[in-house]
Write a protein that holds these residues in place. Structure first.
Motif, PDB file in Angstrom:
ATOM      1  N   ALA A  64      -6.699   3.918  -5.016  1.00  0.00           N
ATOM      2  CA  ALA A  64      -6.044   2.622  -4.845  1.00  0.00           C
ATOM      3  C   ALA A  64      -5.036   2.721  -3.710  1.00  0.00           C
ATOM      4  CB  ALA A  64      -5.346   2.188  -6.133  1.00  0.00           C
ATOM      5  N   GLN A  65      -4.662   1.562  -3.186  1.00  0.00           N
ATOM      6  CA  GLN A  65      -3.663   1.508  -2.133  1.00  0.00           C
ATOM      7  C   GLN A  65      -2.394   2.230  -2.573  1.00  0.00           C
ATOM      8  OE1 GLN A  65      -2.622  -2.465  -1.066  1.00  0.00           O
ATOM      9  NE2 GLN A  65      -1.103  -1.863   0.460  1.00  0.00           N
TER      10      GLN A  65
ATOM     11  N   LEU B 133      -3.901  12.768   3.150  1.00  0.00           N
ATOM     12  CA  LEU B 133      -4.219  11.411   3.589  1.00  0.00           C
ATOM     13  C   LEU B 133      -3.431  10.410   2.757  1.00  0.00           C
ATOM     14  CD1 LEU B 133      -8.131  11.748   3.736  1.00  0.00           C
ATOM     15  CD2 LEU B 133      -6.475  12.278   5.550  1.00  0.00           C
ATOM     16  N   TYR B 134      -3.284   9.220   3.331  1.00  0.00           N
ATOM     17  CA  TYR B 134      -2.605   8.134   2.621  1.00  0.00           C
ATOM     18  C   TYR B 134      -3.533   6.932   2.626  1.00  0.00           C
ATOM     19  CZ  TYR B 134       0.970   4.673   1.386  1.00  0.00           C
ATOM     20  OH  TYR B 134       1.685   3.685   0.767  1.00  0.00           O
ATOM     21  N   VAL B 135      -3.732   6.307   1.460  1.00  0.00           N
ATOM     22  CA  VAL B 135      -4.675   5.206   1.321  1.00  0.00           C
ATOM     23  C   VAL B 135      -3.985   3.890   1.677  1.00  0.00           C
ATOM     24  CG1 VAL B 135      -6.235   3.974  -0.232  1.00  0.00           C
ATOM     25  CG2 VAL B 135      -5.920   6.448  -0.496  1.00  0.00           C
TER      26      VAL B 135
ATOM     27  N   LYS C 269     -16.332  17.142   1.664  1.00  0.00           N
ATOM     28  CA  LYS C 269     -15.083  17.741   1.189  1.00  0.00           C
ATOM     29  C   LYS C 269     -14.529  16.953  -0.009  1.00  0.00           C
ATOM     30  CE  LYS C 269     -14.970  20.908   4.368  1.00  0.00           C
ATOM     31  NZ  LYS C 269     -16.244  20.575   5.075  1.00  0.00           N
ATOM     32  N   ILE C 270     -13.690  17.614  -0.796  1.00  0.00           N
ATOM     33  CA  ILE C 270     -13.112  17.021  -1.996  1.00  0.00           C
ATOM     34  C   ILE C 270     -11.769  16.373  -1.667  1.00  0.00           C
ATOM     35  CG2 ILE C 270     -12.239  17.487  -4.323  1.00  0.00           C
ATOM     36  CD1 ILE C 270     -15.213  17.758  -4.141  1.00  0.00           C
ATOM     37  N   LEU C 271     -11.587  15.151  -2.180  1.00  0.00           N
ATOM     38  CA  LEU C 271     -10.298  14.471  -2.096  1.00  0.00           C
ATOM     39  C   LEU C 271      -9.670  14.489  -3.477  1.00  0.00           C
ATOM     40  CD1 LEU C 271     -11.191  11.276   0.010  1.00  0.00           C
ATOM     41  CD2 LEU C 271     -10.488  13.534   0.834  1.00  0.00           C
ATOM     42  N   VAL C 272      -8.447  14.991  -3.572  1.00  0.00           N
ATOM     43  CA  VAL C 272      -7.745  15.089  -4.847  1.00  0.00           C
ATOM     44  C   VAL C 272      -6.609  14.074  -4.871  1.00  0.00           C
ATOM     45  CG1 VAL C 272      -6.436  16.587  -6.402  1.00  0.00           C
ATOM     46  CG2 VAL C 272      -8.306  17.532  -5.018  1.00  0.00           C
ATOM     47  N   ARG C 273      -6.595  13.220  -5.899  1.00  0.00           N
ATOM     48  CA  ARG C 273      -5.524  12.228  -6.026  1.00  0.00           C
ATOM     49  C   ARG C 273      -4.186  12.901  -6.329  1.00  0.00           C
ATOM     50  NH1 ARG C 273      -4.849   8.559  -9.646  1.00  0.00           N
ATOM     51  NH2 ARG C 273      -6.061   9.539 -11.294  1.00  0.00           N
ATOM     52  N   MET C 274      -3.161  12.498  -5.584  1.00  0.00           N
ATOM     53  CA  MET C 274      -1.809  12.952  -5.868  1.00  0.00           C
ATOM     54  C   MET C 274      -0.964  11.728  -6.217  1.00  0.00           C
ATOM     55  SD  MET C 274      -1.104  16.126  -3.257  1.00  0.00           S
ATOM     56  CE  MET C 274      -0.948  15.143  -1.779  1.00  0.00           C
TER      57      MET C 274
ATOM     58  N   GLN D   1       6.125  -3.866  -6.329  1.00  0.00           N
ATOM     59  CA  GLN D   1       4.859  -3.802  -7.043  1.00  0.00           C
ATOM     60  C   GLN D   1       3.992  -2.697  -6.483  1.00  0.00           C
ATOM     61  OE1 GLN D   1       3.355  -7.924  -6.714  1.00  0.00           O
ATOM     62  NE2 GLN D   1       3.544  -8.016  -8.932  1.00  0.00           N
ATOM     63  N   THR D   2       3.003  -2.303  -7.266  1.00  0.00           N
ATOM     64  CA  THR D   2       2.010  -1.325  -6.846  1.00  0.00           C
ATOM     65  C   THR D   2       0.689  -1.744  -7.469  1.00  0.00           C
ATOM     66  OG1 THR D   2       1.505   1.061  -6.737  1.00  0.00           O
ATOM     67  CG2 THR D   2       2.349   0.220  -8.821  1.00  0.00           C
ATOM     68  N   PRO D   3      -0.448  -1.333  -6.895  1.00  0.00           N
ATOM     69  CA  PRO D   3      -1.725  -1.708  -7.515  1.00  0.00           C
ATOM     70  C   PRO D   3      -1.747  -1.330  -8.994  1.00  0.00           C
ATOM     71  CG  PRO D   3      -2.113  -0.729  -5.370  1.00  0.00           C
ATOM     72  CD  PRO D   3      -0.651  -0.586  -5.642  1.00  0.00           C
ATOM     73  N   GLN D   4      -2.184  -2.275  -9.813  1.00  0.00           N
ATOM     74  CA  GLN D   4      -2.130  -2.063 -11.252  1.00  0.00           C
ATOM     75  C   GLN D   4      -3.098  -0.990 -11.692  1.00  0.00           C
ATOM     76  OE1 GLN D   4      -3.152  -6.119 -12.246  1.00  0.00           O
ATOM     77  NE2 GLN D   4      -5.163  -5.504 -12.985  1.00  0.00           N
ATOM     78  N   PHE D   5      -2.756  -0.368 -12.790  1.00  0.00           N
ATOM     79  CA  PHE D   5      -3.605   0.677 -13.384  1.00  0.00           C
ATOM     80  C   PHE D   5      -4.018   0.200 -14.763  1.00  0.00           C
ATOM     81  CE2 PHE D   5      -4.427   4.354 -16.008  1.00  0.00           C
ATOM     82  CZ  PHE D   5      -5.147   5.196 -15.177  1.00  0.00           C
ATOM     83  N   ASP D   6      -5.314   0.014 -14.967  1.00  0.00           N
ATOM     84  CA  ASP D   6      -5.835  -0.418 -16.261  1.00  0.00           C
ATOM     85  C   ASP D   6      -6.869   0.590 -16.737  1.00  0.00           C
ATOM     86  OD1 ASP D   6      -4.397  -2.864 -16.400  1.00  0.00           O
ATOM     87  OD2 ASP D   6      -5.786  -3.716 -14.943  1.00  0.00           O
ATOM     88  N   ALA D   7      -6.820   0.884 -18.007  1.00  0.00           N
ATOM     89  CA  ALA D   7      -7.817   1.768 -18.615  1.00  0.00           C
ATOM     90  C   ALA D   7      -8.506   1.005 -19.735  1.00  0.00           C
ATOM     91  CB  ALA D   7      -7.161   3.030 -19.168  1.00  0.00           C
TER      92      ALA D   7
END
Length: 426
Positions: free
Chosen positions: A117-118, A141-143, A177-182, A192-198
């Motif tokens: 997500a952004q 990297l930065y999304v 290559k592998i991208l790992v979320r940080m 605000q930030t992009p919402q996280f829903d599960a």
């Protein structure tokens, strides 16, 4: 002092939840009436003492407590954690225009774009990062957002992928290559930030009605000196046979339903946890390296959960484990007694396995296999708790016997299926 007579407790609902008892003592009858399941069933207390090593799954589920099911069809939800990494499937291409800070935006696609997500920062562990000619860890990297037509992601590099290149430059070779979320990174003025829903995944299982019946003639019953309901030798054997059958169903049963030909009723069959486990590990031979790999798969990545899990194993698998020479890396610990069962503990740097031989695996042609269970995410649902009823067949004119019938309607479910693994010999 005035004598208080006919003291009878009154109950009242709380403001939010629960029941309060006033003007009287808290008794077991009140507890059973207002909080069913709070007191463990006395029958369960006796049943768990009958050869617990032979039916470890049934034993653990009784000792850890069960959830009340309001119907024979149990529906439950399971949710896993969001994916932590994805593989790049395309070489990055330049996004039109250069940012005001001089950094070039790039567009790339992965095999799981939806987890990004952004404002996410992404680590590329396989590519070194540089600031000018100085190495500074790995590429990060930065999304910035989604790619064109909402396909892929748009990123900038926070450091360079090669020496003497401007910051934000990404060279070829990122594909695969592998991208790992940080962690996410937001501006100071951002609110605000992009919402996280599960969204949990819904699953269901059927409660199966398990029964066993014991009969004794009236004369045999009179000759037995008995107070209340106790487990006689004959009753104990019947209950043990019932538990063995339940253990097989809980492990290898298939969820199904059929119509009864005798009446308009239906028969439900419970699904076993062998098929509910989310993944499997195959092995050819067991040695130190294999055990380390099994431990790694069991306790890391998408299979992670508790640091202590249970391995139910067939006799051939147990034999192979016993023949290994253990080291400081993989240790065979002392016997651990838990839930009334004696386990052999297998310890590693990743976690510990409580190992026990299951005779059910041998009976069901799985002597080389095992099932790794995370007990924290194994739930038993009970529609009809284990109960024992006496039938007076003599008074009803059927035959001159007294019958005892034990009944339970229940099922087992595995929440977070990926925390549980089938261990299969290739």
């Amino acid at each position: 002092m005035e004598k208080i007579e006919n003291l009878k407790a009154m109950t009242a609902n709380g403001n939010v939840n629960g029941t309060h008892v006033t003007d009287g003592p808290l008794t077991t009858s009140l507890i059973r009436e207002n909080a069913p399941g709070l007191l463990r069933n006395d029958i369960d207390e006796k049943i768990v003492k009958i050869r617990p090593m032979s039916t470890p799954i049934d034993q653990i589920s009784r000792m850890t407590g069960a959830r009340k099911a309001k119907s024979m069809i149990v529906e439950y939800y399971s949710v896993d954690t969001k994916g932590q990494s994805a593989s790049v499937t395309t070489e990055p291409k330049e996004w039109s225009g250069v940012r005001s800070d001089g950094r070039q935006a790039w567009e790339l696609q992965t095999d799981s774009d939806g987890i990004f997500a952004q404002s996410d920062t992404l680590l590329v562990p396989e590519i070194k990062g540089y600031e000018g000619s100085n190495e500074c860890g790995c590429l990060v990297l930065y999304v910035l957002g989604r790619g064109e037509n909402n396909v892929g992601i748009r990123v900038i590099a926070l450091n360079s992928t090669g020496p003497n290149l401007p910051a934000g430059t990404i060279q070829k070779g990122l594909s695969g290559k592998i991208l790992v979320r940080m962690g996410r990174a937001s501006a100071e003025l951002a609110v605000q930030t992009p919402q996280f829903d599960a969204l949990p995944k819904k699953a269901n299982n059927y409660c199966q009605i398990f029964k066993t019946q014991v009969e004794q003639s009236s004369y045999a019953r009179l000759s037995a000196k008995e107070v209340g309901w106790t487990l006689s030798d004959q009753e104990e054997v019947a209950i043990m046979d019932m538990r063995l059958g339940m253990e097989k169903s809980f492990l290898f049963g298939v969820k199904s339903r059929i119509d009864s030909e005798e009446n308009s009723d239906e028969i439900l069959f419970t699904g076993g946890i062998w098929n509910q486990a989310g993944d499997e590990i195959y092995y050819e031979t067991l040695n130190q390296e294999t055990i380390v790999d099994i431990m790694k798969d069991t306790f890391t990545g998408k299979h992670s959960g508790s640091s202590r899990k249970i391995l139910l194993a067939g006799s051939n698998l147990i034999s192979s484990l016993n023949k290994l020479d253990y080291t400081k890396v993989i240790q065979s610990g002392e016997t651990v007694t838990k839930w009334g069962i004696d386990f052999s503990e297998l310890r590693s740097k990743f976690g510990s396995l409580y190992v026990i031989h299951s005779e059910i695996f041998d009976m069901c042609n799985h002597s080389d296999d095992g099932l790794i269970i995370d007990p924290e995410y194994m739930v038993k649902y009970v529609h009809v708790p284990m109960k024992v009823e006496r039938l007076d067949l003599r008074s009803s004119g059927v035959r001159n016997t007294d019958a005892l019938v034990a009944t339970e309607a229940s099922c087992l479910t595995l929440r977070h299926p990926n925390a549980h693994l089938r261990l299969i010999k290739a």
